[in-house]
Design an enzyme around this catalytic site. Structure first.
Site, PDB file in Angstrom:
ATOM      1  N   SER A 137      16.283 -53.325 -98.337  1.00 44.25           N
ATOM      2  CA  SER A 137      14.903 -54.043 -97.642  1.00 44.25           C
ATOM      3  C   SER A 137      14.827 -55.406 -97.952  1.00 44.25           C
ATOM      4  CB  SER A 137      13.754 -52.846 -98.253  1.00 44.25           C
ATOM      5  OG  SER A 137      12.566 -53.685 -97.901  1.00 44.25           O
ATOM      6  N   TYR A 150       9.844 -50.540-106.443  1.00 45.63           N
ATOM      7  CA  TYR A 150      10.633 -50.389-105.302  1.00 45.63           C
ATOM      8  C   TYR A 150      11.612 -51.536-104.778  1.00 45.63           C
ATOM      9  CZ  TYR A 150      11.136 -49.444-100.150  1.00 45.63           C
ATOM     10  OH  TYR A 150      11.907 -49.529 -98.963  1.00 45.63           O
TER      11      TYR A 150
END
Length: 247
Positions: free
Chosen positions: A136, A146
């Site tokens: 990501s 994350y």
């Protein structure tokens, strides 16, 4: 004809890659937890493209789930591994329960580490293969646990790419931003920012053919990635807190 194994292959970006490989005439192995959804997805891909589609029900956040897929990778001919399974958490660290944080890290870090380790010997022995790790753009900036997990996946991919290139195995870190995966949109994010799954997959397949280390779809996300790379870390942190895309 190649065989591609895709984790989290029944929805979102994982389904996008499964559909692309099937459309190109390659056999597909889908790994996910939901057996009924696996069967529906497999039937749809087979009916549309006429390829062989195997399904593998496993929870990759657990050691047993990982071990089962590892055993499959060691004993089967898999030419392409797409490590896509993953999720973020609704609350930032440390407000999320510790067990949820650990489960997320198991899925985003431990599972790709273990499955890649199982896939490499067969690929290097054949002198051909590809590993796509779905990271990501959140991994490019300070963005909580994350983002930290996705940063690990990016650096893992880039290091592995150098190690495996002499053996004919390509490795790509795919770094999507906000992507229309079927999940509810974040209301605070303008519509023009969102990318389609097909756009992300198209760009990744092109970058894989070109031997790129990373794939970032969307001109605005490529500009974002360039900006945070060159910005001072303090400014990059502010950019991350204001609006961090999560692929």
């Amino acid at each position: 004809m190649a065989t591609a194994l895709i984790t989290g292959g029944t929805s979102g970006i994982g389904l996008g890659f499964a559909s692309r490989f099937a459309a190109d005439g390659h056999d597909v192995v889908l790994v996910a937890r939901d057996r009924s959804r696996l069967d529906r997805t497999a039937a749809g891909l087979h009916d549309r493209h006429g390829v062989r589609v195997e399904t593998f029900s496993a929870d990759l956040a657990t050691p047993d789930g990982c071990a089962a897929v590892q055993a499959y990778l060691r004993t089967s001919t898999v030419d392409v591994l797409v490590n896509n399974a993953g999720h973020s958490l609704s609350q930032p660290y440390p407000r999320s329960p510790l067990a949820d944080e650990e489960g997320m890290l198991d899925l985003l870090v431990r599972a790709p580490l273990r499955l890649t380790h199982a896939a490499i010997p067969g690929m290097t022995a054949r002198g051909n293969g590809a590993i796509l790790n779905i990271a990501s753009v959140a991994g490019l900036v300070p963005a909580g646990t994350y983002g930290a997990a996705k940063a690990w996946l990016i650096h893992f991919s880039e290091s592995l790419r150098l190690d495996l290139a002499p053996h004919g195995v390509r490795v790509l870190a795919v770094c999507p931003g906000f992507t229309e995966t079927g999940a509810p949109r974040a209301e605070s994010v303008p519509g023009w920012i969102w990318l389609s799954v097909d756009h992300v997959v198209d760009r990744a397949m092109r970058d894989l053919r070109r031997g790129k280390p990373r794939s970032v779809a969307g001109r605005h996300f490529r500009l974002y990635a360039t900006a945070v790379h060159h910005a001072p870390r303090r400014l990059a942190a502010r950019m991350a807190r204001s609006r961090t895309p999560k692929g």
